[in-house]
Design a protein around this motif. Structure first.
Motif, PDB file in Angstrom:
ATOM      1  N   LYS A   8     -17.251   8.713 -19.619  1.00 15.36           N
ATOM      2  CA  LYS A   8     -18.345   8.499 -18.729  1.00 15.36           C
ATOM      3  C   LYS A   8     -17.898   9.367 -17.502  1.00 15.36           C
ATOM      4  CE  LYS A   8     -20.905   5.205 -20.424  1.00 15.36           C
ATOM      5  NZ  LYS A   8     -22.156   5.027 -20.531  1.00 15.36           N
ATOM      6  N   GLU A   9     -16.646   9.552 -17.129  1.00 15.84           N
ATOM      7  CA  GLU A   9     -16.229  10.188 -15.980  1.00 15.84           C
ATOM      8  C   GLU A   9     -16.691  11.754 -15.968  1.00 15.84           C
ATOM      9  OE1 GLU A   9     -11.937  12.092 -15.124  1.00 15.84           O
ATOM     10  OE2 GLU A   9     -12.367  10.024 -14.456  1.00 15.84           O
ATOM     11  N   ALA A  12     -20.516  11.815 -15.694  1.00 17.43           N
ATOM     12  CA  ALA A  12     -20.906  11.782 -14.314  1.00 17.43           C
ATOM     13  C   ALA A  12     -20.739  12.888 -13.558  1.00 17.43           C
ATOM     14  CB  ALA A  12     -20.267  10.277 -13.884  1.00 17.43           C
ATOM     15  N   GLN A  31     -28.839   8.963 -11.542  1.00 16.74           N
ATOM     16  CA  GLN A  31     -27.551   8.296 -11.612  1.00 16.74           C
ATOM     17  C   GLN A  31     -26.786   8.540 -12.786  1.00 16.74           C
ATOM     18  OE1 GLN A  31     -26.112   6.843  -8.952  1.00 16.74           O
ATOM     19  NE2 GLN A  31     -28.056   7.638  -7.595  1.00 16.74           N
ATOM     20  N   PRO A  32     -25.559   8.711 -12.912  1.00 13.45           N
ATOM     21  CA  PRO A  32     -24.931   8.910 -14.071  1.00 13.45           C
ATOM     22  C   PRO A  32     -24.892   7.782 -14.915  1.00 13.45           C
ATOM     23  CG  PRO A  32     -23.472   9.872 -12.233  1.00 13.45           C
ATOM     24  CD  PRO A  32     -24.690   9.289 -11.494  1.00 13.45           C
ATOM     25  N   GLU A  33     -24.946   6.571 -14.336  1.00 16.76           N
ATOM     26  CA  GLU A  33     -25.132   5.309 -15.339  1.00 16.76           C
ATOM     27  C   GLU A  33     -26.419   5.125 -16.224  1.00 16.76           C
ATOM     28  OE1 GLU A  33     -25.736   4.291 -11.004  1.00 16.76           O
ATOM     29  OE2 GLU A  33     -24.129   5.224 -12.109  1.00 16.76           O
ATOM     30  N   SER A  34     -27.201   6.017 -15.782  1.00 14.47           N
ATOM     31  CA  SER A  34     -28.645   6.046 -16.089  1.00 14.47           C
ATOM     32  C   SER A  34     -28.776   6.852 -17.614  1.00 14.47           C
ATOM     33  CB  SER A  34     -29.745   6.621 -15.418  1.00 14.47           C
ATOM     34  OG  SER A  34     -29.866   5.874 -14.382  1.00 14.47           O
ATOM     35  N   ASP A  36     -26.608   7.743 -21.364  1.00 12.10           N
ATOM     36  CA  ASP A  36     -25.686   7.162 -22.507  1.00 12.10           C
ATOM     37  C   ASP A  36     -24.653   8.257 -22.817  1.00 12.10           C
ATOM     38  OD1 ASP A  36     -24.683   6.295 -25.068  1.00 12.10           O
ATOM     39  OD2 ASP A  36     -26.516   5.046 -25.047  1.00 12.10           O
ATOM     40  N   LYS A  72     -32.420  10.455 -20.275  1.00 12.43           N
ATOM     41  CA  LYS A  72     -32.155   9.106 -19.842  1.00 12.43           C
ATOM     42  C   LYS A  72     -32.193   8.118 -20.775  1.00 12.43           C
ATOM     43  CE  LYS A  72     -33.414   8.345 -15.280  1.00 12.43           C
ATOM     44  NZ  LYS A  72     -34.170   7.778 -14.057  1.00 12.43           N
ATOM     45  N   LYS A  73     -31.528   6.884 -20.641  1.00 12.51           N
ATOM     46  CA  LYS A  73     -31.441   5.749 -21.082  1.00 12.51           C
ATOM     47  C   LYS A  73     -32.788   5.046 -21.121  1.00 12.51           C
ATOM     48  CE  LYS A  73     -27.045   4.021 -20.598  1.00 12.51           C
ATOM     49  NZ  LYS A  73     -26.106   2.981 -19.940  1.00 12.51           N
TER      50      LYS A  73
END
Length: 74
Positions: A8-9, A12, A31-34, A36, A72-73
């Motif tokens: 994930k790092e 991101a 946003q990186p959390e968007s 997978d 994106k997810k």
């Protein structure tokens, strides 16, 4: 940083670098959390392409932003 490691790092980092290089105004859209981790290789390919270019045309920028949107997810 070893981008060969899928985590994930690194994901991101690449998303943020792409956004910075493209000078995306609405950074909230990427946003990186968007994203997978399953899309890691595709995002890495985009990252490598974007960072290798000195200049990115408007049409290339549109295509890259569109592709990121597709990755994106849901």
């Amino acid at each position: 940083m070893n981008l060969e490691t899928k985590n994930k790092e690194n994901l991101a980092f690449m998303i943020n670098e792409i956004s910075n290089k493209l000078q995306v105004v609405n950074t909230g859209a990427f946003q990186p959390e968007s994203f997978d981790i399953k899309q890691y290789n595709d995002i890495k390919d985009l990252y490598e392409m974007v960072t290798a270019k000195d200049n990115i045309s408007v049409s290339e920028m549109d295509a890259i932003v569109s592709e990121l949107g597709n990755l994106k997810k849901n």
